[in-house]
Write a protein that holds these residues in place. Structure first.
Motif, PDB file in Angstrom:
ATOM      1  N   GLN A 441      -0.386  -2.286  -7.953  1.00  0.00           N
ATOM      2  CA  GLN A 441      -1.383  -1.319  -7.502  1.00  0.00           C
ATOM      3  C   GLN A 441      -0.644  -0.055  -7.083  1.00  0.00           C
ATOM      4  O   GLN A 441       0.404  -0.125  -6.420  1.00  0.00           O
ATOM      5  N   THR A 442      -1.179   1.093  -7.468  1.00  0.00           N
ATOM      6  CA  THR A 442      -0.493   2.334  -7.129  1.00  0.00           C
ATOM      7  C   THR A 442      -1.485   3.412  -6.725  1.00  0.00           C
ATOM      8  O   THR A 442      -2.648   3.408  -7.159  1.00  0.00           O
ATOM      9  N   VAL A 474      -4.910   7.888  -8.845  1.00  0.00           N
ATOM     10  CA  VAL A 474      -5.556   7.553  -7.578  1.00  0.00           C
ATOM     11  C   VAL A 474      -6.039   6.115  -7.586  1.00  0.00           C
ATOM     12  O   VAL A 474      -6.834   5.719  -8.451  1.00  0.00           O
ATOM     13  N   ALA A 475      -5.540   5.320  -6.641  1.00  0.00           N
ATOM     14  CA  ALA A 475      -5.996   3.938  -6.434  1.00  0.00           C
ATOM     15  C   ALA A 475      -6.114   3.197  -7.765  1.00  0.00           C
ATOM     16  O   ALA A 475      -7.159   2.686  -8.122  1.00  0.00           O
ATOM     17  N   LYS A 476      -5.014   3.108  -8.467  1.00  0.00           N
ATOM     18  CA  LYS A 476      -5.027   2.589  -9.835  1.00  0.00           C
ATOM     19  C   LYS A 476      -4.320   1.244  -9.940  1.00  0.00           C
ATOM     20  O   LYS A 476      -3.289   1.014  -9.319  1.00  0.00           O
ATOM     21  N   ALA A 477      -4.896   0.357 -10.733  1.00  0.00           N
ATOM     22  CA  ALA A 477      -4.227  -0.899 -11.083  1.00  0.00           C
ATOM     23  C   ALA A 477      -3.404  -0.632 -12.339  1.00  0.00           C
ATOM     24  O   ALA A 477      -3.952  -0.342 -13.408  1.00  0.00           O
ATOM     25  N   TYR A 504       2.940  12.109  -2.163  1.00  0.00           N
ATOM     26  CA  TYR A 504       3.345  10.741  -1.824  1.00  0.00           C
ATOM     27  C   TYR A 504       3.063   9.785  -2.982  1.00  0.00           C
ATOM     28  O   TYR A 504       2.385  10.126  -3.960  1.00  0.00           O
ATOM     29  N   TRP A 505       3.584   8.559  -2.826  1.00  0.00           N
ATOM     30  CA  TRP A 505       3.399   7.488  -3.804  1.00  0.00           C
ATOM     31  C   TRP A 505       3.367   6.166  -3.058  1.00  0.00           C
ATOM     32  O   TRP A 505       4.237   5.900  -2.221  1.00  0.00           O
ATOM     33  N   THR A 506       2.367   5.326  -3.330  1.00  0.00           N
ATOM     34  CA  THR A 506       2.332   3.973  -2.778  1.00  0.00           C
ATOM     35  C   THR A 506       2.361   2.950  -3.900  1.00  0.00           C
ATOM     36  O   THR A 506       1.870   3.195  -5.002  1.00  0.00           O
TER      37      THR A 506
END
Length: 513
Positions: A441-442, A474-477, A504-506
Motif C-alpha cells: 500500500q502506498t 494517492v492511497a494506492k494498492a 512525502y511517501w508512505t
C-alpha cells in the motif's frame, strides 16, 4: 408515516428449516451425532447497528451498559477517517463507506449532496448479499432518509434489500424517531427471519450539533440510544431459533464530533470512528488498531457466507492476521520530540525498523525535525496531526503502523544537506526464472525536485529501479511483477526517497507473493 419497502416476505429459508429439522431429529441419535447435527444446524446471521456522529471516548464515559457490555464481550477498535479533498467527514461519505466497504475514491460520495455516487459499481453489503445469495433475507431501517429512501440523494441501501424502513428523523438531539426505528427493528429481528440487518440511530449526532460532544446532553443521547441497542440485542436473543443461530453484532459510526459540536473538517476529533464487534472468533475484551470502517461490510458479508473478494477495500474481522512487520512496532512507539502540534500523550513514531528490515541514512542531511529524520514508522493519528490539510489524511489504505518518509516536515527545522533515505526489506528467497509479485500500500504526494524509487537486487547484486513515481499516487494498492533472473536465490527490495522541502511517501503491508 413510515415508508416500508419490501421485496418479498421474510421467512425461514428452506435450507434453515431442513437443518433445524435435522438437529431436532438428532436427539434420538448418539451424543456425538447430536453434536454434529447441532453444529450443522447453525445458521449464521449478522446485525450492524449504526449510531451517527458518536465519539468512542464519550461512549466509555456515558451510562451505556449495553454498548460497554459489547465492548467487554468482544472487540473495540478505534479508527480514523479521510478528510477533504477525498471526502468531508460527514454522513453521506461515512455511511457510504460503511455500507459499500470501499473508500470515497471508489464509491464517489464526497459530501451530503451525493454528487458523483457510484453505487452501481460499489453497492451496499446487503445488496451484495442479495446478489450472491438471493435466498437470504435482508433488512435495513433508518431515520436519515438517504440511507433507505430515494430522498436527498439516496438510497445508500438499494431497492434490492428485501425490506427497508425509512423515517424522516429530526436533528434536535432528542431523536423522537429513533424509538420508532428501535421498536420496528426489534419486532423484525425477533418475529421475522432476517439473515443480515442494518439499523441506524441518529440522535447522538443531533446532540453533538446542538450541544457539542463534551456536553452532558451528548452523554444523555448516548444513554438513550444505548437503551435502544439493548432492545435490539434482547430481540435477537428472544428469537425462537436463537439456540440454532450464530449471530455477529457490529456497532459503528460514520464520523466524530468536536467538543464544541460539529464535523466535516480534518481534526482528529472529526475523523474519529470506531467498530465494536461481538461474535464467534472475536476474543472478549480485545482491542485492535488495524481495523477500518470498510471492514464492517466485509465482516457482514463473510458472516453469511458471501466472499467479499477484491471488489471491496475491507477485510473481515476474523480473517487471518497477515503479520505485517510494521505493526509489531506499536509497543515501541514514542511520543513527540519536535512536533509540538501533536498532543504530548500520542505515542506514534519510531526510527527502529522491524526485525530483518533496515534504513540506510548514509546520504541523509543532519538536523531537521527529529521525528522525520529518514524513514520513520508511524501511525495515522500521529503523522496526520503533524500538519493538517496536506493530504496526509488521505492515507486510508495503510493500517496501524506504516513506514513514512516526509521531507516536508523534516525541513521545518534547521538542517544541513538534503533528505535522502532508503528503506530496505529482508532478503526473501526466490527461484530463478519465475515471476514474483511485489505488493504494498502506498500514498505518495509528488512535487518537482523529489525522487521516489522502488529498487530490487538479486543475490546481493547492484539495485535496479523497477518503479519511479513522478506523479501523485494517492492511497494506492501497488502491485509490481518482478522477473526473477535465472540463478537468483534471493531478492531484496529498497524504497528510496529523496528531496528537501517537498512532500512525502508512505509504504505499508509490503509482501512478495
Amino acid at each position: 408515516m413510515p415508508t416500508v419497502l419490501s421485496g418479498r416476505a421474510l421467512a425461514v429459508t428452506a435450507t434453515a428449516t431442513a437443518l433445524l429439522a435435522t438437529a431436532l431429529g438428532a436427539h434420538t441419535a448418539t451424543a456425538g451425532t447430536a453434536d454434529a447435527a447441532a453444529t450443522a444446524a447453525t445458521t449464521d446471521k449478522v446485525l450492524v447497528i449504526g449510531i451517527d456522529g458518536t465519539v468512542l471516548d464519550r461512549v466509555k464515559a456515558a451510562n451505556a451498559p449495553n454498548l460497554q457490555g459489547l465492548m467487554a464481550q468482544g472487540l473495540t477498535a478505534k479508527s480514523t477517517l479521510y478528510a477533504n479533498p477525498m471526502a468531508a467527514t460527514s454522513s453521506g461519505p461515512g455511511w457510504s463507506t460503511i455500507a459499500t466497504g470501499v473508500w470515497p475514491d471508489k464509491h464517489g460520495v464526497k459530501d451530503n449532496t451525493f454528487t458523483g455516487k457510484n453505487y452501481t459499481a460499489y453497492p451496499d453489503f446487503l445488496t451484495r448479499i442479495e446478489n450472491a445469495k438471493p435466498q437470504l433475507n435482508t433488512y435495513a431501517a433508518a431515520d436519515w432518509e438517504p440511507i433507505t429512501s430515494t430522498d436527498a440523494g439516496g438510497p445508500i441501501f438499494s431497492a434490492k434489500v428485501d425490506k427497508r424502513l425509512s423515517l424522516k428523523g429530526d436533528r434536535d438531539g432528542y431523536g423522537t424517531e429513533d424509538p420508532k426505528i428501535a421498536a420496528a427493528a426489534s419486532a423484525e429481528l425477533q418475529g421475522q427471519n432476517p439473515d443480515a440487518a442494518f439499523v441506524y440511530f441518529g440522535q447522538v449526532d443531533g446532540a453533538g450539533h446542538s450541544y457539542g460532544a463534551a456536553s452532558q446532553q451528548y452523554l444523555d443521547a448516548i444513554g438513550r440510544v444505548d437503551v435502544m441497542v439493548g432492545q435490539l440485542l434482547t430481540a435477537v436473543q428472544n428469537r425462537p431459533t436463537y439456540a440454532q443461530e450464530n449471530w455477529k453484532i457490529l456497532v459503528t459510526t460514520d464520523h466524530g464530533h468536536t467538543d464544541a459540536g460539529g464535523h466535516g473538517g480534518s481534526t482528529i476529533q472529526e475523523r474519529g470512528t470506531f467498530v465494536i464487534a461481538k461474535g464467534a472468533g472475536i476474543p472478549a475484551g480485545s482491542v485492535r488498531s488495524d481495523v477500518k470502517l470498510v471492514d464492517v461490510a466485509a465482516t457482514a458479508m463473510a458472516q453469511v457466507g458471501v466472499n467479499p473478494g477484491p471488489a471491496i477495500d475491507g477485510i473481515p474481522l476474523n480473517a487471518p492476521d497477515d503479520n505485517d512487520p510494521f505493526d509489531t512496532l506499536r509497543p515501541a512507539l514514542q511520543a513527540r520530540v519536535d512536533e509540538t502540534g501533536i498532543p504530548a500523550g500520542v505515542k506514534g513514531f519510531t526510527h527502529t525498523p522491524p526485525a530483518g528490515w533496515s534504513v540506510d541514512n548514509s546520504k541523509m542531511g543532519t538536523g531537521g525535525v527529529t521525528e522525520w529524520a529518514g524513514w520513520a514508522f508511524a501511525t495515522d493519528e500521529f503523522w496526520s496531526q503533524s500538519q493538517r490539510d496536506q493530504w496526509r489524511e488521505l492515507n486510508v489504505r495503510s493500517r496501524d503502523v506504516f513506514a513514512v518518509a516526509d521531507s516536508d516536515e523534516w525541513d521545518d527545522k534547521s538542517h544541513t544537506g538534503s533528505y535522502d533515505s532508503t528503506l530496505i526489506t529482508p532478503k526473501w528467497a526466490v527461484t530463478g526464472g519465475t515471476v514474483k509479485n511485489l505488493t504494498f500500500q502506498t500514498h505518495y504526494h509528488h512535487e518537482a525536485g523529489q525522487t521516489a524509487q522502488v529498487l530490487v537486487s538479486y543475490n546481493g547484486g547492484a539495485p535496479t529501479v523497477v518503479k519511479s513515481y513522478t506523479a501523485d499516487a494517492v492511497a494506492k494498492a501497488e502491485s509490481l511483477a518482478l522477473q526473477v533472473p535465472a540463478g537468483a536465490t534471493d531478492v531484496q527490495v529498497r524504497f528510496r526517497y529523496a528531496g528537501t522541502n517537498n512532500w512525502y511517501w508512505t509504504v505499508d503491508d509490503v509482501k512478495l507473493g
